[in-house]
Design a protein around this motif. Structure first.
Motif, PDB file in Angstrom:
ATOM      1  N   GLN B 197       0.817  -1.208   0.000  1.00  0.00           N
ATOM      2  CA  GLN B 197       0.000   0.000   0.000  1.00  0.00           C
ATOM      3  C   GLN B 197       0.849   1.256   0.000  1.00  0.00           C
ATOM      4  OE1 GLN B 197      -2.924  -1.026   3.361  1.00  0.00           O
ATOM      5  NE2 GLN B 197      -3.828   0.768   2.374  1.00  0.00           N
ATOM      6  N   ASN B 198       0.190   2.350  -0.318  1.00  0.00           N
ATOM      7  CA  ASN B 198       0.803   3.666  -0.224  1.00  0.00           C
ATOM      8  C   ASN B 198       0.091   4.417   0.890  1.00  0.00           C
ATOM      9  OD1 ASN B 198       1.381   6.530  -0.831  1.00  0.00           O
ATOM     10  ND2 ASN B 198       2.254   5.733  -2.715  1.00  0.00           N
ATOM     11  N   ALA B 199       0.866   5.015   1.811  1.00  0.00           N
ATOM     12  CA  ALA B 199       0.248   5.750   2.923  1.00  0.00           C
ATOM     13  C   ALA B 199      -0.586   6.912   2.394  1.00  0.00           C
ATOM     14  CB  ALA B 199       1.319   6.267   3.880  1.00  0.00           C
ATOM     15  N   LEU B 200      -0.124   7.526   1.341  1.00  0.00           N
ATOM     16  CA  LEU B 200      -0.894   8.459   0.541  1.00  0.00           C
ATOM     17  C   LEU B 200      -1.339   9.745   1.231  1.00  0.00           C
ATOM     18  CD1 LEU B 200      -1.894   7.514  -2.480  1.00  0.00           C
ATOM     19  CD2 LEU B 200      -4.028   8.255  -1.530  1.00  0.00           C
ATOM     20  N   LEU B 693     -10.114  -3.446   1.769  1.00  0.00           N
ATOM     21  CA  LEU B 693     -10.996  -3.679   0.617  1.00  0.00           C
ATOM     22  C   LEU B 693     -10.487  -3.159  -0.728  1.00  0.00           C
ATOM     23  CD1 LEU B 693     -14.476  -2.790   2.201  1.00  0.00           C
ATOM     24  CD2 LEU B 693     -13.470  -5.059   1.880  1.00  0.00           C
ATOM     25  N   PHE B 694      -9.608  -2.176  -0.739  1.00  0.00           N
ATOM     26  CA  PHE B 694      -9.391  -1.480  -2.006  1.00  0.00           C
ATOM     27  C   PHE B 694      -7.958  -1.407  -2.511  1.00  0.00           C
ATOM     28  CE2 PHE B 694     -13.170   0.365   0.001  1.00  0.00           C
ATOM     29  CZ  PHE B 694     -14.119   0.059  -0.965  1.00  0.00           C
ATOM     30  N   GLU B 695      -7.051  -0.954  -1.671  1.00  0.00           N
ATOM     31  CA  GLU B 695      -5.783  -0.458  -2.207  1.00  0.00           C
ATOM     32  C   GLU B 695      -4.724  -1.546  -2.324  1.00  0.00           C
ATOM     33  OE1 GLU B 695      -4.632   2.820   0.251  1.00  0.00           O
ATOM     34  OE2 GLU B 695      -6.454   3.942  -0.188  1.00  0.00           O
ATOM     35  N   LYS B 714      -6.896   2.613  -6.103  1.00  0.00           N
ATOM     36  CA  LYS B 714      -8.297   2.858  -5.737  1.00  0.00           C
ATOM     37  C   LYS B 714      -8.410   3.403  -4.323  1.00  0.00           C
ATOM     38  CE  LYS B 714      -9.884   1.031  -9.566  1.00  0.00           C
ATOM     39  NZ  LYS B 714     -10.248   1.943 -10.645  1.00  0.00           N
ATOM     40  N   VAL B 715      -8.407   4.708  -4.201  1.00  0.00           N
ATOM     41  CA  VAL B 715      -8.548   5.340  -2.891  1.00  0.00           C
ATOM     42  C   VAL B 715     -10.035   5.487  -2.586  1.00  0.00           C
ATOM     43  CG1 VAL B 715      -7.959   7.359  -1.519  1.00  0.00           C
ATOM     44  CG2 VAL B 715      -6.447   6.612  -3.368  1.00  0.00           C
ATOM     45  N   VAL B 768     -16.435 -21.115   2.634  1.00  0.00           N
ATOM     46  CA  VAL B 768     -15.160 -20.518   2.237  1.00  0.00           C
ATOM     47  C   VAL B 768     -14.742 -19.490   3.286  1.00  0.00           C
ATOM     48  CG1 VAL B 768     -13.982 -19.120   0.485  1.00  0.00           C
ATOM     49  CG2 VAL B 768     -15.698 -20.809  -0.199  1.00  0.00           C
ATOM     50  N   GLU B 769     -13.450 -19.454   3.586  1.00  0.00           N
ATOM     51  CA  GLU B 769     -12.920 -18.388   4.441  1.00  0.00           C
ATOM     52  C   GLU B 769     -11.796 -17.685   3.689  1.00  0.00           C
ATOM     53  OE1 GLU B 769     -12.094 -19.310   8.677  1.00  0.00           O
ATOM     54  OE2 GLU B 769     -13.060 -21.223   8.236  1.00  0.00           O
ATOM     55  N   LEU B 770     -11.812 -16.379   3.733  1.00  0.00           N
ATOM     56  CA  LEU B 770     -10.760 -15.592   3.094  1.00  0.00           C
ATOM     57  C   LEU B 770      -9.750 -15.160   4.154  1.00  0.00           C
ATOM     58  CD1 LEU B 770     -12.953 -13.336   0.755  1.00  0.00           C
ATOM     59  CD2 LEU B 770     -11.816 -15.498   0.204  1.00  0.00           C
ATOM     60  N   ASP B 771      -8.479 -15.091   3.756  1.00  0.00           N
ATOM     61  CA  ASP B 771      -7.440 -14.694   4.709  1.00  0.00           C
ATOM     62  C   ASP B 771      -6.579 -13.545   4.203  1.00  0.00           C
ATOM     63  OD1 ASP B 771      -7.953 -16.552   6.793  1.00  0.00           O
ATOM     64  OD2 ASP B 771      -7.096 -18.138   5.539  1.00  0.00           O
ATOM     65  N   ASP B 772      -6.768 -13.134   2.966  1.00  0.00           N
ATOM     66  CA  ASP B 772      -5.868 -12.147   2.372  1.00  0.00           C
ATOM     67  C   ASP B 772      -6.574 -10.814   2.184  1.00  0.00           C
ATOM     68  OD1 ASP B 772      -3.983 -14.204   2.111  1.00  0.00           O
ATOM     69  OD2 ASP B 772      -4.810 -14.788   0.167  1.00  0.00           O
ATOM     70  N   THR B 773      -5.788  -9.726   2.246  1.00  0.00           N
ATOM     71  CA  THR B 773      -6.309  -8.415   1.882  1.00  0.00           C
ATOM     72  C   THR B 773      -5.472  -7.870   0.735  1.00  0.00           C
ATOM     73  OG1 THR B 773      -4.914  -7.372   3.554  1.00  0.00           O
ATOM     74  CG2 THR B 773      -7.212  -7.851   4.171  1.00  0.00           C
ATOM     75  N   PRO B 774      -6.017  -6.997  -0.115  1.00  0.00           N
ATOM     76  CA  PRO B 774      -7.385  -6.513  -0.067  1.00  0.00           C
ATOM     77  C   PRO B 774      -8.396  -7.587  -0.465  1.00  0.00           C
ATOM     78  CG  PRO B 774      -6.293  -5.684  -2.041  1.00  0.00           C
ATOM     79  CD  PRO B 774      -5.255  -6.390  -1.219  1.00  0.00           C
ATOM     80  N   ILE B 775      -9.571  -7.481   0.159  1.00  0.00           N
ATOM     81  CA  ILE B 775     -10.670  -8.400  -0.170  1.00  0.00           C
ATOM     82  C   ILE B 775     -11.369  -7.814  -1.395  1.00  0.00           C
ATOM     83  CG2 ILE B 775     -12.693  -9.606   0.752  1.00  0.00           C
ATOM     84  CD1 ILE B 775     -11.743  -8.410   3.558  1.00  0.00           C
ATOM     85  N   THR B 776     -10.892  -8.201  -2.544  1.00  0.00           N
ATOM     86  CA  THR B 776     -11.400  -7.591  -3.781  1.00  0.00           C
ATOM     87  C   THR B 776     -12.733  -8.223  -4.160  1.00  0.00           C
ATOM     88  OG1 THR B 776     -10.222  -9.235  -5.063  1.00  0.00           O
ATOM     89  CG2 THR B 776      -9.067  -7.164  -4.630  1.00  0.00           C
ATOM     90  N   PRO B 777     -13.519  -7.540  -5.000  1.00  0.00           N
ATOM     91  CA  PRO B 777     -14.770  -8.139  -5.485  1.00  0.00           C
ATOM     92  C   PRO B 777     -14.529  -9.499  -6.153  1.00  0.00           C
ATOM     93  CG  PRO B 777     -14.698  -5.816  -6.041  1.00  0.00           C
ATOM     94  CD  PRO B 777     -13.361  -6.153  -5.459  1.00  0.00           C
TER      95      PRO B 777
END
Lengths: 169, 791
Positions: B197-200, B693-695, B714-715, B768-777
C-alpha cells in the motif's frame, strides 16, 4: 529565451472579483496561475489528473478542477477561490461548520472541499445527506474518513435553509 | 456536539475545543511547502530509472542542459554525496546494513529510482528537461516476490545481502512449544498475505532548499515528520557540521509515516541548491508519489495456534515475512515491520507459549517506510483469524473465545517480555458486541439469511503500544535510538506563553491539544498559549511525530516545561508578595497567597519584573521567564486499546463488500480533546478499510508498478467509507503527564481484522474463508461461486 517570451500569451482573468493580467505560456494550467502567478496559494494541487479535487475552484459558479483547465480557458469567466470565502478574519458559515464539526485535519484537501460544497449548495440547497455524500465523493480526503465533512455541509445547508425561512417569513 | 471551552471540572484537557490550526487552513492562508516562493528559485525534478534492476551503462544529460529554461543537471558523480545507511545493532546473521545512495550510481534497484536531478527556471521547463535525458542500462532480472527472492541462486538486489534477506530474527521460542502443539486438542493455522500500500498523504513530498548567508546556514524547508533526523542525515551526507543546517517544516498535508523517514530527494535538492547557489524547490508529482516514494505493508504470515477444549490458547507459532522493497529506510531500517510484528504479535491475549521468526526481504520494488499501524494491522488480522478459526473448530462463539483469552489483570507481562499497563480489553469488546446486539443486527442477519442474502458481523480486539521511550527502541537495537523529546517554554511581558516541541503535527492537531495541556498547567486561557514545532533551531533535538508518540512524549515534555515555568512564577510571586514559597499557588493566570486569596499578582505583573524590572527579582533567580524540560517514554510504554464491530453485506452480483455499520470502542486513556480523538479514530479506520478492501500496488513481471495514478490506485471516497460511531472508555495511563495514551494509529490497526471477520461471517453458508487483503470483489465473487456450484 526570446522565443519563449514571444510564445507567451497575455491573459486577463477575473479572480475573486478582481481583474488580473498575466503573461504566461499557453500550456499553463489555471491551478498554476492561481497559485504561482497570482500567489493565491489556498488552492492546492495533489494529483494533476483531475481525480482528487484538491484544486477545485468555482468557474462561473460551478466547481471545476483547476488542474485540468488551462488558464487561457478561464478568460472572460468568473473564477472564485477559497480566498473569497469569509470576510477578513471572519469565517463564512461554511468555514465555521467545517471547524465546528472537525471536518479537517491536515487541511490540505479542505479548500477543494469548501469550493465543491459552495458550488454544490448554491445549486442544490435542499440536498439530502445521501446527495451531499455523493457530491463529497468527488474529492479525496485521507485524514477524516469523510463523515465530518458530510456533517459540516449538511449542517451548513440546514442553517442556510433556516435563515432563508426566517427571511421569507 | 460538545460545547467548546472548559470541561465541567474547569479544565481545558478533556474539552473538545475548536482547533487553533483551523482558521488559516480554512481561509487558504496556511503555508505548505509548495506555497513558498523565493527570489531566483529554481525547480527540480528527477530523472528516474525505467528498469527495475540493472547496471547503468551511461547517463547523458547534455541534451537536457540545452532545453530552454534548464539551468543545470547533476548525476551522483557530480554531487558526490554520502550514502544513507540505516543500521541495527545486531549481528550480521540477523541484520545486513545496505546503503541507499542519494542518486543511483552504477546500479538501479527499482522503477522510479532517482538517477539525476534537473534544475530549471520553472516547473514546466524542468519537465521538458527530463524528457531529453538519455540513460542506458544493462537490464538484469528483477526480483519481485518472496519466491523469487528466496529461490536458490536468485539474483541479488544488494550484493552484501545473500539470499536477499535483510533481517532474519527468531525470538522467544518457549521451551516445549513443539510438545504443546503435538498434544493440543485443537490446532488451527492461517496463511495470510496483505497488499502493498501507499500511505498516501494528499500533499506529496516536497522541499525548498536555500542558503541563508546571514546565518551561515543551509535552510531546508521540507514536509517531514522528523525534522531533526533529516538535519542529522543532511549534515552527514553533505559533510557539514549540523549547526550549519536548519530544517524548517511548513504546514504539512498529511504523512502517516511515509514522511518519518529521510527521503533521498531531500538530500539531493539541498546539495543541488548549494551547488548552483540558488534556492531550489522540488514538489513530488503524484506519479512519483505512487511509484517511487515509500510504500508499505506487503507481508505474508504463516501462523498456527494451539488451543485447549475450552478455547484457551496454549501456544502461538508464526513465520512473518515482509517484502521491504529495494532499500532500508532511515532511521528505522528494513527491520521495522518484521521486528514490530515479532515482538508484539500476542497483543491483547494471554498467550503462554510463543515462537516467531521474522524476516525482511529485499526486492526490486519501491522501498518501504513505516505506515500508520506498522505491521499491527496485519498481525492483529492474523491473530483474530486464528481465534475465529478455533472458535469454529470448537463450536464457540467468536466473541466468547476472545473473552476467554483476553488479558484482564494488569499490569501483565506477556510471553514476549512486554509489560502491558492497564487497559479495557474485555470491557471494550463487550461494549462493541452490546452496541451491535441492541441495534438488532443479529436478528437482521437471520432475517436476510432466509432471503439468501449475505450479512456478516465481525469484530477485532487489539492494543497499540504508544509512547515508546529510548529503552523500548534500544531493545529493538536501533543504532540511533529515538525516544525522548524536549520542550522549551517562554512567557513574554504580555503573559502569553510559547512552548516548543520536537514533534511535528501533520493533521493531528497538536497546536491545539498541547496548548490545552499548557493552559491547564498554568491556568491560562487557550488564546494565550502557542505551540511552535518544526524548526530545528528552536529545539535542541527531538524525534518528531510517529508511533503515536507526540501527545504521550512530546505532550508530557510540554506539560513538564509548563510546570517548571509555573514553579518560577510561584518563586518570583512569593518574593514579590512577601510570603513563604509554600504559601502561594497558581490560579486563573495569577499567583495568589494560599492563606489570603485577595493578595495576588497577575502573570503580566510578574513578567514585567522578570524582564523590565529585574532588580526586583529574588537574588537567586535569573531574569526572564523560560523553562526547559525533557520527557522519555517509561518502561515498555503505554498501551491504548480498542474493539471494533462491523456489519457488512456481500453483494452476490458484483462481489462488492458494503459496510452497513461500523462501531469503534476506543480507550486512549485521558482524551485531551475528545473531538480530535474521534477524528483520529475515524480517519484511521478509513485507512484500515482502504487496505482491507481497495488499495494495492502490484507489479508486472518486469517490475513496472501497476498504479501510477488515482485511476489505478483505488482510494476510497465518501461513498465507500461509512459513518462510524465512536464510543469512549477511559483507563488513564500512569506513564504520561496527563494520563493520555497515543491515539494516532489505532483505527487503522483494527479495521482490516474486523472487516475480514465480518466478510467471513457472511461467507459462512459457502464454507469458504478468506485470509488475504485486499478483499477484492473478485475474491468475494469467487467465494460466492463456490456456493453456487456446490449446492
Amino acid at each position: 529565451m526570446d522565443d519563449a517570451v514571444n510564445d507567451k500569451v497575455l491573459l486577463s482573468l477575473d479572480v475573486n472579483g478582481s481583474e488580473h493580467e498575466v503573461l504566461v505560456e499557453p500550456r499553463r494550467t489555471l491551478a498554476d496561475v492561481l497559485r504561482h502567478d497570482l500567489e493565491l496559494t489556498g488552492t492546492h494541487i495533489a494529483c494533476e489528473h483531475g481525480v482528487c479535487g484538491a484544486c477545485t475552484v468555482l468557474v462561473d459558479g460551478a466547481p471545476v478542477r483547476s488542474c485540468l483547465m488551462f488558464a487561457a480557458q478561464a478568460e472572460g469567466r468568473g473564477v472564485r477561490t477559497v480566498e473569497s470565502l469569509g470576510r477578513g478574519d471572519e469565517l463564512s458559515d461554511l468555514q465555521r461548520a467545517f471547524t465546528e464539526h472537525h471536518a479537517l485535519q491536515c487541511g490540505f484537501c479542505t479548500p477543494g472541499f469548501l469550493m465543491l460544497a459552495e458550488g454544490f449548495l448554491a445549486a442544490r440547497p435542499d440536498a439530502s445527506r445521501a446527495e451531499i455524500r455523493e457530491a463529497v465523493s468527488s474529492n479525496l480526503c485521507r485524514c477524516t474518513g469523510y463523515q465530518t465533512i458530510v456533517d459540516a455541509i449538511e449542517d451548513c445547508a440546514a442553517r442556510r435553509r433556516a435563515a432563508e425561512r426566517t427571511r421569507s417569513a | 456536539m460538545r460545547e467548546p471551552g472548559f470541561t465541567a471540572d474547569g479544565t481545558w484537557v478533556g474539552a473538545s475545543v475548536k482547533r487553533k490550526e483551523d482558521p488559516r487552513l480554512l481561509t487558504g492562508r496556511a503555508r505548505f511547502v509548495d506555497d513558498i516562493h523565493l527570489p531566483r528559485m529554481l525547480h527540480a525534478q528527477f530523472v528516474r530509472s525505467s528498469v527495475a534492476a540493472g547496471e547503468i551503462t551511461s547517463v547523458d544529460l547534455s541534451r537536457v542542459r540545452d532545453v530552454p529554461g534548464v539551468v543545470a543537471a547533476f548525476t551522483a558523480a557530480d554531487l558526490d554525496l554520502g550514502d544513507i545507511t540505516a543500521v541495527l545493532d545486531r549481528p550480521r546473521s540477523e541484520f545486513v546494513p545496505t546503503a541507499m545512495p542519494v542518486l543511483a550510481r552504477d546500479r538501479v534497484r527499482f522503477v522510479g529510482e532517482p538517477i539525476a536531478i534537473v534544475l530549471a527556471e520553472d516547473a514546466y521547463a524542468v519537465e521538458d528537461g527530463l524528457e531529453a535525458a538519455e540513460v542506458t542500462y544493462r537490464a538484469g532480472t528483477p526480483v519481485l516476490s518472496e519466491e523469487q527472492a528466496l529461490a536458490p541462486g536468485a539474483p541479488l538486489v544488494h550484493d552484501e545481502a545473500a539470499d536477499n534477506v535483510l533481517l532474519d530474527v527468531s525470538m522467544f521460542a518457549t521451551e516445549g512449544i513443539d510438545d504443546i502443539f503435538a498434544d493440543a486438542p485443537c490446532v488451527v493455522s492461517v496463511r495470510a498475505t496483505t497488499g502493498r500500500q501507499n500511505a498516501l498523504p494528499l500533499e506529496t513530498r516536497g522541499v525548498v532548499a536555500s542558503w541563508d548567508a546571514r546565518a551561515g546556514q543551509l535552510l531546508v524547508q521540507t514536509c517531514t515528520q522528523v525534522p531533526h533526523v533529516v538535519r542529522t542525515v543532511l549534515a552527514g551526507c553533505l559533510g557539514r557540521p549540523e549547526n550549519t543546517v536548519r530544517v524548517v517544516v511548513p504546514d504539512m498535508g498529511g504523512g502517516f509515516g511515509i514522511k518519518c523517514v529521510v527521503g533521498r530527494e531531500e538530500i539531493a535538492v539541498a546539495a543541488a541548491s548549494l551547488r548552483v547557489g540558488r534556492p531550489v524547490k522540488w514538489i513530488e508529482d503524484r506519479k512519483d508519489a505512487l511509484t517511487a516514494s515509500f510504500l508499505a505493508r506487503e507481508q505474508r504470515y504463516q501462523a498456527r495456534a494451539a488451543f485447549d477444549e475450552a478455547g484457551r490458547i496454549l501456544a502461538l507459532d508464526a513465520d512473518v515475512l515482509c517484502d521491504m522493497g529495494a532499500y532500508s529506510c532511515y532511521p528505522f531500517s528494513a527491520g521495522i515491520e518484521p521486528l514490530m510484528a515479532s515482538a508484539e504479535m500476542p497483543g491483547v491475549y494471554r498467550v503462554p507459549a510463543y515462537r516467531v521468526r521474522g524476516r525482511a526481504i529485499t526486492t526490486n520494488k519501491a522501498p518501504t517506510a513505516p505506515y500508520r499501524g506498522v505491521s499491527r494491522p496485519q498481525y492483529v488480522m492474523v491473530m483474530e483469524r486464528l481465534f475465529e478459526r478455533a472458535a469454529r473448530e470448537l463450536g464457540l462463539g467468536p466473541v466468547e473465545i476472545r473473552r476467554r483469552n483476553l488479558i484482564t489483570t494488569f499490569p501483565y507481562t506477556g510471553v514476549n517480555g512486554i509489560t502491558y499497563d492497564p487497559g479495557s480489553y474485555l470491557e471494550s469488546l463487550n461494549l462493541a458486541e452490546r452496541v451491535l446486539t441492541e441495534e438488532g443486527w443479529y436478528e437482521r442477519q437471520r432475517e436476510l439469511a432466509g432471503q439468501g442474502r449475505f450479512l456478516g458481523i465481525g469484530y477485532s480486539c487489539f492494543n497499540e503500544r504508544t509512547g515508546y521511550g529510548s529503552d523500548a527502541f534500544a531493545k529493538r537495537r536501533m543504532a540511533v535510538v529515538p525516544g525522548f523529546d524536549i520542550s522549551e517554554i517562554r512567557m513574554d511581558t504580555s503573559g502569553t506563553v510559547v512552548a516548543t516541541t520536537g514533534t511535528m503535527s501533520h493533521g493531528q492537531s497538536h497546536e491545539t491539544t498541547m496548548a490545552q495541556i499548557v493552559a491547564d498547567r498554568l491556568g491560562l486561557d487557550l488564546d494565550h498559549v502557542f505551540i511552535q514545532q518544526g524548526d530545528t533551531d528552536r529545539v535542541a533535538y527531538g524525534w518528531g511525530t510517529f508511533a503515536s508518540r507526540s501527545i504521550t512524549i512530546g505532550g508530557s515534555a510540554v506539560g513538564l516545561a509548563a510546570g517548571r515555568l509555573g514553579d518560577k512564577l510561584l518563586h518570583i510571586g512569593a518574593h514579590l508578595l512577601r510570603t513563604r514559597p509554600d504559601n502561594v499557588e497558581l490560579s486563573g493566570g495569577r499567583v495568589r497567597k494560599c492563606d489570603d486569596h485577595t493578595r495576588s499578582l497577575s502573570y503580566v505583573d510578574i513578567a514585567e519584573v522578570a524582564y523590565l524590572k529585574a532588580h526586583l527579582l529574588p537574588k537567586d533567580v535569573d531574569p526572564g521567564l523560560t523553562a526547559t524540560a525533557s520527557f522519555d517514554g517509561i518502561g515498555d510504554g503505554t498501551f491504548s486499546n480498542a474493539s471494533h464491530g462491523v456489519v457488512v453485506e456481500l453483494h452476490a452480483g458484483t462481489g462488492q463488500v458494503e459496510i452497513l455499520r461500523y462501531a469503534c470502542v476506543e480507550d486512549c486513556g485521558v482524551a485531551i480533546n475528545p473531538q480530535v480523538v474521534e477524528g483520529q479514530a475515524r480517519g484511521g479506520i478509513a485507512q484500515g478499510i482502504a487496505g482491507a478492501l481497495f488499495e494495492q500496488v502490484t507489479y508486472d513481471e518486469q517490475g513496472e508498478p501497476s498504479a501510477a495514478s488515482f485511476i489505478d490506485y483505488k482510494v476510497p471516497t465518501a461513498c465507500e467509507i461509512p459513518d462510524i460511531s465512536i464510543h469512549h472508555l477511559e483507563t488513564p495511563s500512569a506513564f504520561t503527564g496527563n494520563g493520555a495514551k497515543g491515539v494516532g494509529e489505532g483505527g487503522t490497526i483494527g479495521a482490516p481484522a474486523a472487516v475480514l471477520n465480518a466478510v467471513n461471517d457472511a461467507l459462512r453458508p459457502t464454507g469458504v474463508e478468506l485470509d488475504d487483503t485486499p478483499i477484492t470483489p473478485e475474491r468475494v465473487l469467487g467465494a460466492l461461486e463456490v456456493r453456487w456450484t456446490t449446492r
